[in-house]
Motif scaffolding. Sequence first.
Motif, PDB file in Angstrom:
ATOM      1  N   MET A   1     -58.226 -96.507  60.230  1.00 43.58           N
ATOM      2  CA  MET A   1     -57.986 -96.511  58.805  1.00 43.58           C
ATOM      3  C   MET A   1     -57.452 -95.151  58.383  1.00 43.58           C
ATOM      4  O   MET A   1     -58.016 -94.126  58.752  1.00 43.58           O
ATOM      5  N   ALA A   2     -56.404 -95.133  57.647  1.00 35.99           N
ATOM      6  CA  ALA A   2     -55.801 -93.885  57.181  1.00 35.99           C
ATOM      7  C   ALA A   2     -56.800 -93.110  56.325  1.00 35.99           C
ATOM      8  O   ALA A   2     -57.667 -93.683  55.677  1.00 35.99           O
ATOM      9  N   ILE A   3     -56.651 -91.795  56.344  1.00 39.07           N
ATOM     10  CA  ILE A   3     -57.497 -90.944  55.523  1.00 39.07           C
ATOM     11  C   ILE A   3     -56.604 -90.116  54.602  1.00 39.07           C
ATOM     12  O   ILE A   3     -55.426 -89.916  54.875  1.00 39.07           O
ATOM     13  N   ILE A   4     -57.190 -89.680  53.530  1.00 36.51           N
ATOM     14  CA  ILE A   4     -56.497 -88.800  52.593  1.00 36.51           C
ATOM     15  C   ILE A   4     -57.460 -87.647  52.335  1.00 36.51           C
ATOM     16  O   ILE A   4     -58.369 -87.748  51.516  1.00 36.51           O
ATOM     17  N   GLU A   5     -57.265 -86.591  53.090  1.00 35.10           N
ATOM     18  CA  GLU A   5     -58.212 -85.484  53.059  1.00 35.10           C
ATOM     19  C   GLU A   5     -57.480 -84.149  53.129  1.00 35.10           C
ATOM     20  O   GLU A   5     -56.642 -83.940  54.006  1.00 35.10           O
ATOM     21  N   TYR A   6     -57.813 -83.254  52.193  1.00 37.90           N
ATOM     22  CA  TYR A   6     -57.227 -81.919  52.186  1.00 37.90           C
ATOM     23  C   TYR A   6     -57.683 -81.159  53.426  1.00 37.90           C
ATOM     24  O   TYR A   6     -58.851 -81.230  53.823  1.00 37.90           O
ATOM     25  N   VAL A   7     -56.766 -80.434  54.042  1.00 37.52           N
ATOM     26  CA  VAL A   7     -57.065 -79.600  55.201  1.00 37.52           C
ATOM     27  C   VAL A   7     -56.479 -78.221  54.919  1.00 37.52           C
ATOM     28  O   VAL A   7     -55.263 -78.082  54.741  1.00 37.52           O
TER      29      VAL A   7
END
Length: 79
Positions: A1-7
Motif C-alpha cells: 500500500m502506498a504511503i504519504i509520509e514526509y522524510v
Amino acid sequence: MAIIEYVSEEERREIIEKVNDALLRNASDEEIDKIRAKLPLLPCLALSLKETRGLQGLLDSDFNLYDAVQEYGEDFLKP
C-alpha cells in the motif's frame, strides 16, 4: 500500500546509508526494495507510474508518494 509520509533530508541520508549497507552485504532484493520504498518517489516517476499502471496500481504500490502529492496536490491521488 502506498504511503504519504514526509522524510527529512537527514532521514533520507539514513535511508540511503541503509540501502548501501544492504547492498554491501548482498541482502535480498525484497529487503533492499523495502528499505528504498521509504524514500519519496520522484514526482515525475509517480506521474509516469500513474499513467502506465493506473491510479489503483500506484496506490497498491509500496512507494512513498509524499513528494508527488506536494508537487501535484491532493487531487493527484483521486480518479
